[in-house]
Write a protein that holds these residues in place. Structure first.
Motif, mmCIF file in Angstrom:
data_model
loop_
_atom_site.group_PDB
_atom_site.id
_atom_site.type_symbol
_atom_site.label_atom_id
_atom_site.label_comp_id
_atom_site.label_asym_id
_atom_site.label_seq_id
_atom_site.Cartn_x
_atom_site.Cartn_y
_atom_site.Cartn_z
ATOM 1 N N ASN A 49 -38.261 -37.502 -25.076
ATOM 2 C CA ASN A 49 -37.959 -36.087 -24.928
ATOM 3 C C ASN A 49 -38.803 -35.493 -25.883
ATOM 4 O O ASN A 49 -38.581 -34.293 -26.583
ATOM 5 C CB ASN A 49 -36.688 -35.641 -24.805
ATOM 6 N N ARG A 57 -33.872 -41.593 -18.458
ATOM 7 C CA ARG A 57 -34.959 -41.725 -17.647
ATOM 8 C C ARG A 57 -34.715 -41.372 -16.244
ATOM 9 O O ARG A 57 -33.671 -41.878 -15.531
ATOM 10 C CB ARG A 57 -35.367 -43.262 -17.417
ATOM 11 N N TYR A 106 -33.044 -31.989 -33.015
ATOM 12 C CA TYR A 106 -34.557 -31.979 -33.618
ATOM 13 C C TYR A 106 -34.617 -31.035 -34.636
ATOM 14 O O TYR A 106 -33.949 -30.035 -34.824
ATOM 15 C CB TYR A 106 -35.474 -31.564 -32.472
ATOM 16 N N LEU A 121 -34.742 -28.027 -24.498
ATOM 17 C CA LEU A 121 -34.422 -28.056 -25.856
ATOM 18 C C LEU A 121 -33.660 -26.611 -25.988
ATOM 19 O O LEU A 121 -34.130 -25.649 -25.315
ATOM 20 C CB LEU A 121 -35.275 -28.024 -26.587
ATOM 21 N N SER A 163 -32.306 -37.906 -25.010
ATOM 22 C CA SER A 163 -33.652 -38.172 -24.836
ATOM 23 C C SER A 163 -33.983 -39.195 -24.370
ATOM 24 O O SER A 163 -35.272 -39.698 -23.977
ATOM 25 C CB SER A 163 -34.371 -37.913 -26.162
ATOM 26 N N ARG A 215 -44.432 -35.963 -18.283
ATOM 27 C CA ARG A 215 -43.466 -36.000 -17.449
ATOM 28 C C ARG A 215 -42.866 -34.502 -16.874
ATOM 29 O O ARG A 215 -42.687 -34.328 -15.876
ATOM 30 C CB ARG A 215 -42.125 -36.515 -18.116
ATOM 31 N N GLY A 235 -43.859 -32.107 -21.894
ATOM 32 C CA GLY A 235 -42.830 -33.174 -22.121
ATOM 33 C C GLY A 235 -43.387 -34.634 -21.878
ATOM 34 O O GLY A 235 -43.843 -34.562 -20.913
ATOM 35 N N LYS A 236 -43.091 -35.387 -22.758
ATOM 36 C CA LYS A 236 -43.430 -36.807 -22.431
ATOM 37 C C LYS A 236 -42.497 -37.618 -21.861
ATOM 38 O O LYS A 236 -41.285 -37.222 -21.955
ATOM 39 C CB LYS A 236 -43.884 -37.609 -23.654
ATOM 40 N N ALA A 237 -42.836 -38.918 -21.298
ATOM 41 C CA ALA A 237 -41.770 -39.399 -20.503
ATOM 42 C C ALA A 237 -40.764 -40.255 -21.211
ATOM 43 O O ALA A 237 -39.693 -40.652 -20.846
ATOM 44 C CB ALA A 237 -42.308 -40.428 -19.643
ATOM 45 N N ALA A 238 -41.018 -40.388 -23.069
ATOM 46 C CA ALA A 238 -40.069 -41.311 -23.577
ATOM 47 C C ALA A 238 -40.019 -40.299 -24.707
ATOM 48 O O ALA A 238 -40.605 -39.713 -25.389
ATOM 49 C CB ALA A 238 -40.833 -42.431 -24.099
ATOM 50 N N ILE A 287 -37.949 -40.028 -33.678
ATOM 51 C CA ILE A 287 -39.144 -39.381 -33.784
ATOM 52 C C ILE A 287 -39.144 -38.851 -35.208
ATOM 53 O O ILE A 287 -38.545 -38.372 -35.673
ATOM 54 C CB ILE A 287 -39.174 -37.979 -32.765
ATOM 55 N N GLY A 298 -37.036 -34.809 -14.950
ATOM 56 C CA GLY A 298 -37.954 -34.267 -16.005
ATOM 57 C C GLY A 298 -37.029 -34.437 -17.515
ATOM 58 O O GLY A 298 -36.105 -35.154 -17.745
ATOM 59 N N ASN A 299 -37.918 -33.698 -18.114
ATOM 60 C CA ASN A 299 -37.134 -33.710 -19.668
ATOM 61 C C ASN A 299 -36.000 -32.732 -19.821
ATOM 62 O O ASN A 299 -35.604 -32.291 -18.877
ATOM 63 C CB ASN A 299 -38.230 -33.221 -20.649
ATOM 64 N N SER A 300 -35.510 -33.082 -20.961
ATOM 65 C CA SER A 300 -34.301 -32.210 -21.172
ATOM 66 C C SER A 300 -34.525 -31.043 -22.032
ATOM 67 O O SER A 300 -35.166 -31.205 -23.076
ATOM 68 C CB SER A 300 -33.093 -33.229 -22.150
#
Lengths: 119, 111
Positions: free
Chosen positions: B97, A100, A33, A108, A97, B31, B92-95, A56, A104-106
């Motif tokens: 990251n 699923r 990122y 950073l 990223s 998320r 954080g969002k579900a999609a 993104i 939770g999120n990964s």
């Protein structure tokens, strides 16, 4: 050392110039990122790459162009620098990223930042 | 648009005090909620919370999430000068990251 490393640490340049910031991670992550932190300390995402693929792309002027030659590197090139580009730019990496799962999120892992000053 | 708001903006305490930092969020496809500590350079990861009511603890730091009221708090007990930093929370969002960060709370711990 395992880390996210970015170069240079400081970059002072004049308006109109073109500059690049390099980033490398040896954490084995496949997502990288670029974040911009302004003077008010807001960290805003600019770009994210997963396995060299752009996933993104926030509303960033097209003077900013990221390039990911492989999943361990993500560079940022900025054309025609403007005064408003002055900020600290952070590179970061994480596990996939696209995962699923319920965990939770990964999180950073950030580099130490590049302070860009445009005069 | 996703939004994360932190309060207070800054606070000054003395060693030994307890501080409570607040983070509220409005995020679609939420998320998880993450806390980071930023000293001079890179933000470093502290906690990630995904479930309401379950406290995460690491030494003198602890955090909890309320998904109904859309907020999280970070507590630091028995503060030390080394706790002086900017504390950032992020949703954080579900999609993808994608993390949306708040503006941070600057904590100064005086000896």
């Amino acid at each position: 050392d395992t880390a996210v490393s970015q170069t240079p640490k400081y970059l002072v340049t004049q308006m109109g110039n073109d500059k690049s910031i390099k980033c490398e991670q040896n954490l084995g992550h496949d997502t990288m990122y670029w974040y911009k932190q302004d003077s008010k300390k807001f960290l805003k995402i600019m770009f994210s790459y997963n396995n060299k693929e752009l996933i993104i792309n926030e509303t960033v002027p097209n003077r900013f162009s990221p390039k990911s030659p492989d999943k361990a590197h993500l560079n940022l090139h900025i054309n025609s620098l403007e005064l408003g580009d002055s900020a600290v730019y952070f590179c970061a990496s994480s596990h996939s990223s696209t995962h699923r799962g319920p965990s939770g999120n990964s999180p950073l892992h950030f580099g130490n930042g590049t302070r860009l000053t445009v005069t | 648009e996703d939004k994360v708001v932190q309060s207070p903006l800054s606070l000054v305490v003395h060693e030994g005090d307890t501080v409570t930092l607040n983070c509220s969020y409005e995020v679609t496809n939420f998320r998880s909620l993450l806390w980071y500590k930023q000293e001079k350079k890179a933000p470093t990861f502290l906690f990630m919370l995904t479930s309401s009511g379950i406290e995460k603890k690491s030494g003198r730091l602890s955090s909890i999430l309320d998904k109904k009221e859309l907020f999280s708090i970070l507590n630091i007990t028995a503060t030390q000068t080394g706790d002086s930093a900017i504390y950032l929370c992020a949703s954080g969002k579900a999609a993808g990251n994608k993390l949306t960060f708040g503006g941070g709370t600057r904590v100064l711990v005086k000896p």
